[in-house]
Design a protein around this motif. Structure first.
Motif, PDB file in Angstrom:
ATOM      1  N   PRO A 253      -2.321  -0.344  -8.350  1.00  0.00           N
ATOM      2  CA  PRO A 253      -2.528   1.217  -7.972  1.00  0.00           C
ATOM      3  C   PRO A 253      -1.733   1.979  -8.820  1.00  0.00           C
ATOM      4  O   PRO A 253      -2.116   3.154  -9.093  1.00  0.00           O
ATOM      5  CB  PRO A 253      -1.868   1.137  -6.420  1.00  0.00           C
ATOM      6  CG  PRO A 253      -1.491  -0.215  -6.145  1.00  0.00           C
ATOM      7  CD  PRO A 253      -1.776  -1.283  -7.261  1.00  0.00           C
ATOM      8  N   THR A 305      -1.734   6.331  -0.963  1.00  0.00           N
ATOM      9  CA  THR A 305      -0.579   7.171  -1.739  1.00  0.00           C
ATOM     10  C   THR A 305      -0.318   8.400  -0.785  1.00  0.00           C
ATOM     11  O   THR A 305      -1.144   8.947  -0.284  1.00  0.00           O
ATOM     12  CB  THR A 305      -1.092   7.487  -2.880  1.00  0.00           C
ATOM     13  OG1 THR A 305      -1.122   6.150  -3.796  1.00  0.00           O
ATOM     14  CG2 THR A 305      -0.033   8.392  -3.835  1.00  0.00           C
ATOM     15  N   THR A 415       3.367   5.053  -3.269  1.00  0.00           N
ATOM     16  CA  THR A 415       2.138   4.167  -2.918  1.00  0.00           C
ATOM     17  C   THR A 415       2.677   3.023  -2.239  1.00  0.00           C
ATOM     18  O   THR A 415       3.820   2.285  -2.596  1.00  0.00           O
ATOM     19  CB  THR A 415       1.287   3.553  -4.364  1.00  0.00           C
ATOM     20  OG1 THR A 415       0.938   4.831  -5.209  1.00  0.00           O
ATOM     21  CG2 THR A 415       0.228   2.700  -3.875  1.00  0.00           C
TER      22      THR A 415
END
Ligand SMILES: Nc1nc2c(ncn2[C@@H]2O[C@H](COP(=O)(O)OP(=O)(O)OP(=O)(O)O)[C@@H](O)[C@H]2O)c(=O)[nH]1
Ligand SMILES: [Mg+2]
Length: 589
Positions: A253, A305, A415
């Protein structure tokens, strides 16, 4: 064929220089790429800067084997693999310590037996209470104790540690003396560590295989990342949830990239799949390893997120001072730490004792704004005061709600997995002051992913402030109306309050009807009429107070005014929702 390996992660935590790395080295037979302070900066500074991983294995103890006949015959010589997570001790590296504590099943709290509990020992114990289920205390450096008094000193320190654990969930945890590196740094390598077989015995008996849940979304905490020429980029780490197999797609991510799993290894042994709790290296198609020194890798789209979050919150008792709304804290969310501002709130007064809910946030309920986190009141007397307050809908510190929440607004987006651990701390506090910097912990119940959450989400968060205003009845106009004063300032626009209900201290209900004159007075309509007692109180002997005495004509509103023998109060209470853009005043039905 090596038997099946069951992996458990044991954390090595404690104050700086207590001997954690020496102990990890004394216990381990296999070291991973970055164990035992191999990094150059660690060598330079002589301290551990990052998580170090190493392991040893023992035959799987009987208490961990499936009962005979309860499932497939265990493979030959199943082994218990103990992965040691050697954490830094230095106060400034507490984020790494918190990250390490979230991947372990059991914690070894290493204490320098000549020093006892030190500041970071206490912080590690707090982190352990939040993130771990099991603890073993290791009294290290026993070789430094004077020969004749060694056992007595060990017994004394053992008692002290047991007393310290008394008030924690680790009450009764075992305490064991060792010397991981007798003679210290200059001792020859041949100097054998003391107490290690007994410690391995103890760890093996204490370890219970946590229930591994291969079904959750794949999530792995990456602690090291490096490239292998011609093969790809390797991420080593610990699987926090779910499982992974060769050929799976995984998302990084932080880099917003997805990669295919090309190969996997567990301590230099190729494997084709791995589950929660396992520690392994995953090789994926090339990306620049410098971009991901540490972080998360997960099943695509499984993390979110968030710019803000609603968390269930509990204060850490050792943290000194109040937790104020609007204060800023270092917020560790999962494995990231960012600055965040908090707003505390609690249940509405009628649901103080409701069972805590730790897996979701209920937007349909109303919540009471709190200037600060409410702690259990110091004295029983506060409880009585609280009862009275409670009727007025205000929860004072005396009656502590069973669950409290906080809205956390991050300075930069984070995140993280759903329902992950959150720790709030004051990491800017002076690390030499002997105080616990960990302030609160909780669970992330709801993440606000929209950057414009203030407009899109917060208005649905029904947190209200209870407003109360008090005035008095100045006089009676007739059986159904009185004039009130001292409830509003002169400049208040009373029109805004017309229609709101007020309570007379004699029990009647009134409704604000209109302003009366220019000096903040107002007219109250009493739909049910004034009771005879109220009228008696209010229409006591008239006091001649006109202006006749001074030859001036009294103005209409200054005509004869009965001053009630005892003041009759008027109280106005209403709610204002913190995130209501229109700032409406709402009165419960
Ligand atoms: N005498 C003696 N010295 C020890 C023992 N264990 C560790 N030491 C010494 O204590 C110092 C610190 O050891 P480390 O293992 O680096 O301590 P640490 O807890 O890992 O330190 P940080 O990771 O920086 O917090 C080193 O000089 C070790 O040689 C022991 O059992 N006896
Ligand atoms: Mg160390």
């Amino acid at each position: 064929m090596a038997g099946r390996r069951v992996n458990v992660n044991v954390g090595v935590l404690g104050h700086i220089d207590s001997g954690k790395t020496a102990l990890a080295r004394a216990l381990s037979t296999t070291a991973s790429t970055a164990a035992f302070d191999k990094q150059p900066q660690s060598r330079e500074r002589g301290i551990t800067l990052d998580l170090g991983f190493s392991c040893f294995s023992v035959p799987l103890p009987a208490h961990l084997r499936p009962a005979p006949g309860a499932g497939p015959e265990p493979e030959p010589e199943p082994r218990l693999q103990v992965t040691l997570v050697d954490c830094p001790g230095h106060a400034s590296l507490i984020r790494t310590i918190i990250g390490g504590a979230q991947i372990i099943d059991l914690m070894m709290l290493v204490i320098d037996v000549t020093k006892g509990m030190q500041t970071q020992s206490a912080e590690c114990l707090v982190i352990g209470q939040i993130a771990c289920q099991k603890l073993v205390v290791v009294l290290n450096k026993t070789d430094l104790l004077p020969e004749g008094k060694k056992q007595a000193a060990i017994d004394r320190m053992t008692k002290k540690m047991q007393k310290t654990l008394e008030s924690t969930k680790f009450r009764g945890a075992p305490v064991i003396p060792v010397a991981a590196k007798p003679g210290g740094p200059d001792a020859p390598e041949t100097e054998a560590p003391q107490g290690i077989p007994e410690l391995i015995e103890l760890l093996t008996s204490q370890i219970s295989i946590p229930t591994r849940d291969p079904s959750g979304p794949f999530l792995m905490s990456v602690d090291h990342c490096f490239s292998i020429k011609g093969q790809g980029t390797v991420m080593t780490g610990t699987i926090l949830s779910g499982s992974v197999s060769l050929g799976d797609s995984v998302e990084i991510p932080a880099l917003k990239v997805v990669r295919k799993v090309k190969s996997m290894q567990m301590f230099h042994t190729p494997v084709s799949s791995a589950v929660q709790g396992d520690r392994l290296g995953i090789c994926v198609t090339q990306f620049d390893p410098k971009l991901l020194e540490r972080g998360l890798v997960c099943a695509p789209e499984s993390l979110h997120t968030v710019h803000a979050a609603l968390i269930s919150v509990e204060k850490i008792p050792y943290f000194r001072g109040p937790l104020q709304t609007k204060a800023k804290f270092h917020i560790t969310v999962g494995h990231e730490t960012v600055m965040g501002r908090v707003m505390f709130f609690g249940p509405a007064p009628d649901s103080l004792d409701r069972e805590p809910v730790l897996d979701s946030f209920d937007f349909s309920r109303e919540y009471l704004f709190q200037e600060q986190y409410l702690c259990p009141g110091p004295d029983p007397a506060a409880a009585h005061a609280a009862e009275a307050d409670e009727k007025a809908g205000q929860v004072s510190a005396g009656r502590c709600p069973r669950q409290q929440w906080a809205l956390v607004e991050f300075e930069k987006p984070v995140t993280c997995p759903r329902l992950c651990l959150v720790i709030g701390s004051r990491l800017d506090a002076d690390i030499h002051a002997n105080t616990c910097r960990l302030a609160f912990h909780g669970v992330l119940l709801h993440g606000l992913e929209d950057r414009n959450y203030a407009e899109s989400a917060l208005p649905t968060l029904r947190v209200y402030k209870l407003k109360q205003k008090h005035g008095v009845v100045e006089r009676v106009l007739d059986d159904h109306s009185v004039i009130g004063r001292s409830l509003f300032k002169k400049e208040t626009n009373i029109q805004l309050f017309v229609g709101l209900r007020v309570q007379l201290s004699t029990g009647e209900l009134g409704v604000i009807d209109s302003a009366f004159g220019q000096s903040g007075k107002f007219k109250v309509h009493v739909p049910g009429g004034l009771s005879p007692e109220s009228k008696k109180i209010l229409t006591s002997a008239l006091k001649k107070r006109g202006r006749a005495g001074r030859g001036e004509a009294a103005k209409p509103e200054e005509a004869e005014r009965p001053e009630p023998a005892q003041p009759v109060g008027l109280s106005l209470s209403f709610k204002r929702y913190v995130f209501d853009a229109h700032k409406r005043m709402v009165q419960s039905p």
